[in-house]
Design an enzyme around this catalytic site. Sequence first.
Site, short mmCIF file in Angstrom:
data_model
loop_
_atom_site.label_atom_id
_atom_site.label_comp_id
_atom_site.label_asym_id
_atom_site.label_seq_id
_atom_site.Cartn_x
_atom_site.Cartn_y
_atom_site.Cartn_z
N GLU A 1 0.25 5.37 0.58
CA GLU A 1 -0.71 6.40 0.96
C GLU A 1 -0.24 7.77 0.50
OE1 GLU A 1 -1.42 5.87 5.16
OE2 GLU A 1 -2.49 3.98 4.80
N ALA B 1 -0.88 12.18 1.24
CA ALA B 1 -1.42 13.19 2.16
C ALA B 1 -2.82 13.61 1.70
CB ALA B 1 -0.49 14.39 2.21
N GLU C 1 -3.07 -5.05 -2.66
CA GLU C 1 -3.54 -6.07 -3.60
C GLU C 1 -3.68 -5.48 -5.00
OE1 GLU C 1 -4.74 -5.15 -0.71
OE2 GLU C 1 -6.05 -6.65 0.19
N CYS D 1 -10.81 -4.39 -3.68
CA CYS D 1 -9.78 -5.36 -4.09
C CYS D 1 -10.40 -6.71 -4.40
CB CYS D 1 -8.70 -5.47 -3.02
SG CYS D 1 -7.64 -4.00 -2.95
N CYS E 1 -4.33 0.34 -2.34
CA CYS E 1 -4.16 -0.91 -1.60
C CYS E 1 -3.04 -1.78 -2.19
CB CYS E 1 -5.44 -1.73 -1.64
SG CYS E 1 -6.81 -1.03 -0.73
N ASN F 1 0.84 -1.20 0.00
CA ASN F 1 0.00 0.00 0.00
C ASN F 1 0.87 1.24 0.00
OD1 ASN F 1 0.68 -0.54 2.74
ND2 ASN F 1 -1.13 0.50 3.50
N CYS G 1 -10.16 -5.55 1.05
CA CYS G 1 -11.32 -4.66 1.05
C CYS G 1 -12.23 -5.04 -0.13
CB CYS G 1 -10.88 -3.20 0.95
SG CYS G 1 -10.34 -2.72 -0.70
N1 THU Z 1 -5.33 -1.49 2.62
C1 THU Z 1 -4.75 -2.40 1.76
O1 THU Z 1 -3.62 -2.22 1.33
N2 THU Z 1 -5.50 -3.48 1.39
C2 THU Z 1 -6.76 -3.75 1.82
O2 THU Z 1 -7.38 -4.67 1.34
C3 THU Z 1 -7.34 -2.93 2.88
C4 THU Z 1 -6.67 -1.63 3.13
C5 THU Z 1 -4.55 -0.31 2.99
C6 THU Z 1 -5.05 0.96 2.32
C7 THU Z 1 -4.59 2.02 3.29
O3 THU Z 1 -3.27 2.41 2.97
C8 THU Z 1 -4.59 1.31 4.63
O4 THU Z 1 -4.64 -0.08 4.37
C9 THU Z 1 -5.75 1.70 5.53
O5 THU Z 1 -6.94 1.56 4.87
#
Ligand code: THU
Length: 139
Positions: free
Chosen positions: A48, A50, A59, A99, A57, A46, A96
Amino acid sequence: MQDPKLRDQLVALAEQCREQAHAPWSGLLVGAAVLTRDGRMHGGCNVESAAFPLGGCAERHAIAAAVLAGGPGIEVVAVAIAARDNRGRLLAVPPCGGCRQLIREFGSQAEVGWRDAAGTCNWHAIGHLLPEAFEMPPE
Ligand code: THU
């Protein structure tokens, strides 16, 4: 994909990818690894931003790497997910909803595995995780 050795390799790659995660806002560090029908493995983490909605994500990034390497015709056979908090503690993180959709589009028979808090990876069919999935209606 029932092969325990391949499954372990996929989880190990997901864990390795998790080390690269960029998650300063959530503190949730996620790695994912995808096995495609041709036997290759691809990883993602993942990342992120700002500007929160711009992050992505693990996946989805792993699937993007698989498509980049193999083209849009790839078939995803298995996906492993590895997550920890920013203190290094194992976290059970299932994929999630978004994904799940993308995994299913690239592998309707894919298996998806994530570890429980004790470190055991449990595997699930994507059809079980996302029943009655959306598909683009034919023209
Ligand atoms: N996240 C993932 O990388 N995969 C998922 O299936 C669920 C959430 C990450 C996205 C974000 O950077 C952090 O988890 C919080 O949501």
